[in-house]
Each structure stands twice: as structure tokens, then as C-alpha cells.
Design an enzyme around this catalytic site. Sequence first.
Site, mmCIF file in Angstrom:
data_model
loop_
_atom_site.group_PDB
_atom_site.id
_atom_site.type_symbol
_atom_site.label_atom_id
_atom_site.label_comp_id
_atom_site.label_asym_id
_atom_site.label_seq_id
_atom_site.Cartn_x
_atom_site.Cartn_y
_atom_site.Cartn_z
ATOM 1 N N VAL A 141 0.832 -1.208 0.000
ATOM 2 C CA VAL A 141 0.000 0.000 0.000
ATOM 3 C C VAL A 141 0.864 1.254 0.000
ATOM 4 C CG1 VAL A 141 -0.149 -0.021 2.518
ATOM 5 C CG2 VAL A 141 -1.901 1.185 1.208
ATOM 6 N N CYS A 142 0.353 2.307 -0.639
ATOM 7 C CA CYS A 142 0.988 3.625 -0.586
ATOM 8 C C CYS A 142 -0.115 4.658 -0.397
ATOM 9 C CB CYS A 142 1.805 3.895 -1.857
ATOM 10 S SG CYS A 142 0.814 4.054 -3.353
ATOM 11 N N GLY A 143 0.134 5.891 -0.785
ATOM 12 C CA GLY A 143 -0.863 6.927 -0.581
ATOM 13 C C GLY A 143 -2.005 6.883 -1.576
#
Length: 214
Positions: A141-143
Site C-alpha cells: 500500500v501507498c498513498g
Amino acid sequence: MTVLLPQLNHIHKLPVVLNRRLRQSYRLPVISAVSGKELILSGKVRAVEPKEANAVVASEGYILLDVRPAWEREKARVKGSLHVPLFVEDPDNGPITLLKKWIHLGYIGLWTGQRFTMINDEFALRVVEAVPDKESKVLVVCGEGLRSLAAVSKLHGEGYKSLGWLTGGFNRVSEGDFPEIEGTEELRFATIGGVSFYLLKLLVLLPSFGQKSR
């Protein structure tokens, strides 16, 4: 299920291409992201909606891997998540890099608060150190979902075959999707900085002011 993949056309493009080195430095993450997109569409990597992410971690044994830069993670993070940044701040102060930093600041940095970054050359190594069993289930996951696509591509190339990708990243997470959050901001706002952050705060406060004035 329809998978919403981040569009690559939102990436900031420089109005003038100064030289081949500068052009290549901005192209690398895009190439990796396209490869990650193909992995999602082929079904080799599982797309996980924000609403089901906590259950996937708690019930199915996925490790939540946060690949955001450290300054985004400091604002908000899921308790117990593993952190290995895909991008790190570029410490180089050579003439070409300084020029790129000035361009970045003028077109991106002031508005979004994003720092000038470079690929973390030790990303795959650090993940392997933290998760040596490549049969492990890892939810990346990232932003906003784009950097995590690039990370998925790298990890798949390293031999990880049970990968998941959080669709849309933390930007699409609603309150309660992850019960234990650490930090000072909401997960969905942690990517936002610079002028955009203050405008967002103003928009959040306006309804409250309107109710008090009635």
C-alpha cells in the site's frame, strides 16, 4: 469485480525536457507502474478494496507493507504495519540535481508538499530481510496506489507470488476501515502537504463555521 487502477496521466510532466538524464529519472517509476498494472489485470496480484483490507490482514494472514516515504508515514500509519519506503529523499546536491529540485519545487513541491525523491535502491533487500519467506502473503500500500504498483512489480520480480495491492491506496480509506491508526492525521490525508494541505483544512473547517454562524 471492477478494479480501479490509478491513471498514469496525472503524473506531473515537466514543460521542458532539459536532457536525457532528466527525462529518464522521471520515466523509471512509470515503467514499473505499468508492469504492476499488468500483474493486477492478469490476476497474478490480488486487488484488495479498502473496506476488506483489515479483514484480509487479520483473517488471511497478509502482512501490510507500507511503501510511502517516511514523512508521509509519520503523519498517519496503520498500527503493526511493516514500513519499507520505495522512494527516499534525494540527498544529492550536484548541479543537475539542484536544477531538478528547483523545477520540482516550483511545479510540484510548493503545491503538494512532496519532496524531491529517488528510488530506494535497497527497497527489495529490506523487504527480503523483513519477510524472508517469499511464500508469505504481502499486501502492498501507498498513498494513492501508483507507488505501490511499482513496488508490487519489484517484489514480484524478486519471487514474491502471494502479493496484494490496496486499490487506490490510503487516499481511498474511510474512517473505520483500519481500527488502529497512529499519527496526527487521517490516513487519507497523509499524502497531502504544502498549500494543498492548508486548503483541505480550510474546506474541512468551513461547514463547522457555517453551523456556528446560524
